[in-house]
Design a protein around this motif. Sequence first.
Motif, short mmCIF file in Angstrom:
data_model
loop_
_atom_site.label_atom_id
_atom_site.label_comp_id
_atom_site.label_asym_id
_atom_site.label_seq_id
_atom_site.Cartn_x
_atom_site.Cartn_y
_atom_site.Cartn_z
N LYS B 289 0.83 -1.22 0.00
CA LYS B 289 0.00 0.00 0.00
C LYS B 289 0.86 1.26 0.00
CE LYS B 289 -3.84 -2.19 2.37
NZ LYS B 289 -4.49 -2.40 3.64
N MET B 290 1.80 1.30 -0.94
CA MET B 290 2.65 2.49 -1.04
C MET B 290 1.92 3.54 -1.85
SD MET B 290 6.22 0.59 -1.92
CE MET B 290 7.29 1.99 -1.79
N GLY B 291 1.97 4.76 -1.36
CA GLY B 291 1.26 5.80 -2.09
C GLY B 291 1.54 7.17 -1.55
N PHE B 292 0.75 8.12 -1.97
CA PHE B 292 0.91 9.51 -1.54
C PHE B 292 -0.38 9.95 -0.86
CE2 PHE B 292 3.40 8.89 -5.42
CZ PHE B 292 4.67 9.14 -4.91
N LYS B 293 -0.21 10.71 0.19
CA LYS B 293 -1.39 11.18 0.90
C LYS B 293 -1.97 12.38 0.17
CE LYS B 293 -1.34 9.58 5.61
NZ LYS B 293 -0.89 9.81 6.97
N ASP B 306 5.78 6.53 -10.42
CA ASP B 306 5.88 7.62 -9.44
C ASP B 306 6.68 7.20 -8.21
OD1 ASP B 306 4.44 9.25 -11.04
OD2 ASP B 306 2.52 8.99 -9.97
N VAL B 307 6.45 5.95 -7.79
CA VAL B 307 7.18 5.45 -6.61
C VAL B 307 8.67 5.41 -6.92
CG1 VAL B 307 7.56 3.45 -5.11
CG2 VAL B 307 5.24 4.08 -5.77
N THR B 310 10.23 8.90 -7.15
CA THR B 310 10.35 9.52 -5.83
C THR B 310 11.53 8.94 -5.06
OG1 THR B 310 7.96 9.78 -5.77
CG2 THR B 310 9.10 10.03 -3.68
N LEU B 311 11.64 7.61 -5.11
CA LEU B 311 12.75 6.95 -4.40
C LEU B 311 14.10 7.37 -4.99
CD1 LEU B 311 11.34 3.33 -3.91
CD2 LEU B 311 11.83 5.00 -2.13
N VAL B 313 14.88 10.18 -6.54
CA VAL B 313 15.22 11.56 -6.13
C VAL B 313 15.69 11.58 -4.69
CG1 VAL B 313 14.26 13.85 -5.70
CG2 VAL B 313 13.70 12.66 -7.81
N GLN B 314 15.02 10.83 -3.84
CA GLN B 314 15.44 10.78 -2.43
C GLN B 314 16.87 10.27 -2.31
OE1 GLN B 314 12.83 8.59 0.15
NE2 GLN B 314 11.21 10.12 0.04
#
Lengths: 377, 397
Positions: B289-293, B306-307, B310-311, B313-314
């Motif tokens: 359940k990986m996602g964005f709030k 997207d996941v 994001t990872l 860039v982090q």
Amino acid sequence: MKRINRGKIAEDAHEKLKRSFKDKIDLDLLLQKEKFIDPETHKIKFETDNLYLPRPFLKEEGNGNGSKELVFGDCADCDGTLNIPDNGGGLDNSAGAESSCEVNYVEFSLEEFIKMAQEFLIEDLKLPELNFVMTGGNVKEDREYDDFSRFGALDELDIDQTFEDSLVRHLSEKRTGACILDPKKDGWYWNEIEKKVSDVMVLEEYVMDISGSINPETSKLIRKTVFCLWYYLDKFYQKNERKYIFFNDNAKEVTLEEFLSVEPVGGTRLSEGIKLGYEISQEYRDYNKFFFFFSDLDNSTNDDEAAYEYIERVLEEFDYIYIARVNPNKKNLTGFYKYVEKLSRDNAKIYIFDLNESSIKEMLLYFLGQNGQKIKY
Amino acid sequence: MDKKLNIEICKLERIAKEQLGLDFYPIQFNLVSPGYISQIASFGLPERFIHWDFGREYKKFNRGGGDMKILELVLNNNPAYAYLSKDNTYNENLFVIAHVMGHADFFKNNGNFKKLSQNMVDKAAVNAKIVDMLRVEYGEKIDEYLTSLLSVASSSINSLQYEYKKKENLFYYLYGHAGKNECYQKFLFDMIKEEFEYFDPIYRAQIANEGWATFAEFNILKEYFNPQQWWDFARNFGLRPEVYKLGFEIYNSIYKENGWGKCLDVRMCCDDIAFVQSYLSQNIVNMLKMGFKKDSGKLEIANIDDVISTLVVQKQTKGCPIFTVDTENSEKSGSLYIFYECKPGEELDPLNPRNTAFFKQIYNLWRNDIIFEIYYPDSIKGKEYLYDPEDKIMRIL
């Protein structure tokens, strides 16, 4: 070989840095308690710039790199945020430098804050250090870490030389040879022989006039005096009972926080404050009792007789009474002032003085010098 | 170490090596107090130079302010050093012994770790002694310089950068121009560079490393535990941090599709970016359940792309804006030219006291004019600022 606790040394260095922010502390901050005291944790917060390692940061805090925040929907042990630079749980992954994006606050409990404010005031007023130590084991922690850090490891130390240096240092700092060696400290420190003070029970009562005639500057002066008194009394008595009372037309026992932040309002009935102080003291049998009374002594005319009666009772009950007159106006000496001044001439237990910035120092020197000898310790 | 536990270690090691094909340097297990584990966790190594910032971390770990109880620590060294907490239950110690074997295998075999010193524990201890001696000689200067170095290094060193890019990297540029510095400053520069480069791959391959250790632990214990122990393990397993779970699920999916041999291959060559780009699937994203709030607070399961982005860039930025050195202008003028390109939503205010505090640290290392140029997405020309060391503020040019 005993292992040196480098973590404790580093923690101590961090604490020192935190304490360097004490010059930002002003008692006035407490008057703005809504701004500084967290209503939930009751901690006092100060914003700082460099408690964490300085690192560049973006306008949008929390996003770090500006990317969206990735979360796990059913994360059991956290708020669900995917925290990549995770330090807990096993492999340590950083050089301790991942925290600069946190909000930079120093947090103190009220007690911590008071201790720091006291030290600040003591330095500010250039008051003397006590040259005697009342309890054993009063090791200067800072020195311990610095010394270990300087030499690197215990097995490299010349213990005989260390003993000698340590004793010489002790004698020069403490000016007393009455000391015992604490073997737990590997001969590195000398502890004073413990004086039996722990059994002495002491009640301190601080009674403050908060009537309308006390302006904010004056109440600040009173707090400053009270802070300095605590500083010294703490050295004598570790477990004192402290009671805080304020009064105008009525008297009320309050918490420390209330005592520090109340605004002056209302009329003055001195007898109310003295009476409540007396009543509270009745509950403390076999205590040494100090009564500190702060007021402009500008009493309601119909209250003087009652005030005389209760101050006499307090005089019987307490070991020492300090009456600090604020807003001193020599041309208009009140009836109560004249009464207690006469009492003080006949009775060594009562001291009366005018309170202003310079007299705080004089009063405390007097307290430490002459009266300090009389205090049972 | 407890005799019974030593026997267990031998049995677990046999399963790890003979049945699963793991390959690691000898591991020296130490049973130590939680306080000592906190010390190593905050410093990164058992003996390392002292700095107040480690003290902040130490306090966090030692006073229970950290995210969770630290069960173990393992250091990339030959022999590998592993520290188990005395507060662990017997079964917890078995979990962490198996977990440590997974880490030790990863350290020895993963390409990112192969080029690292296998003797950093001793090196750092020697460095710490030298720093202690320097403190006697130079006093507070040492701590100030260390603060500046740690500050710049932690926001600049990133081995994800290509070698030619290092020229533009703020820390490496300052390091390359440290020739005129005093002897102790050069030593501290070398020390910080070496130690940060040692730690960098741990961040760079954290998901792959933790995932592998957890996956190895799972498989070793599967062969070893009785049902009661397995029940304990399952409860503990559910509480692992999300990084562990993510890594574990990726290895598990590789195992299901391509077998154990493929897992061994992946653990040899991947850092986190390659790991998630190659092996993270939408199925895993959905399962975890990986996602964005959303603004409403509701979670929206994310798209795999997207996941991954994001990872990535982090990982590339370490959650910190990256400053780049304009080497051409810097070489010409003798001043330090730094620039930062704002992306949409990544604006940076150089006049903010926290950023000014960072420039103060750069100045402490550079000791000459610093010009900071910031480029905004819509403008062609950047905005320039000069650091004023007298007033310790940034001035607009």
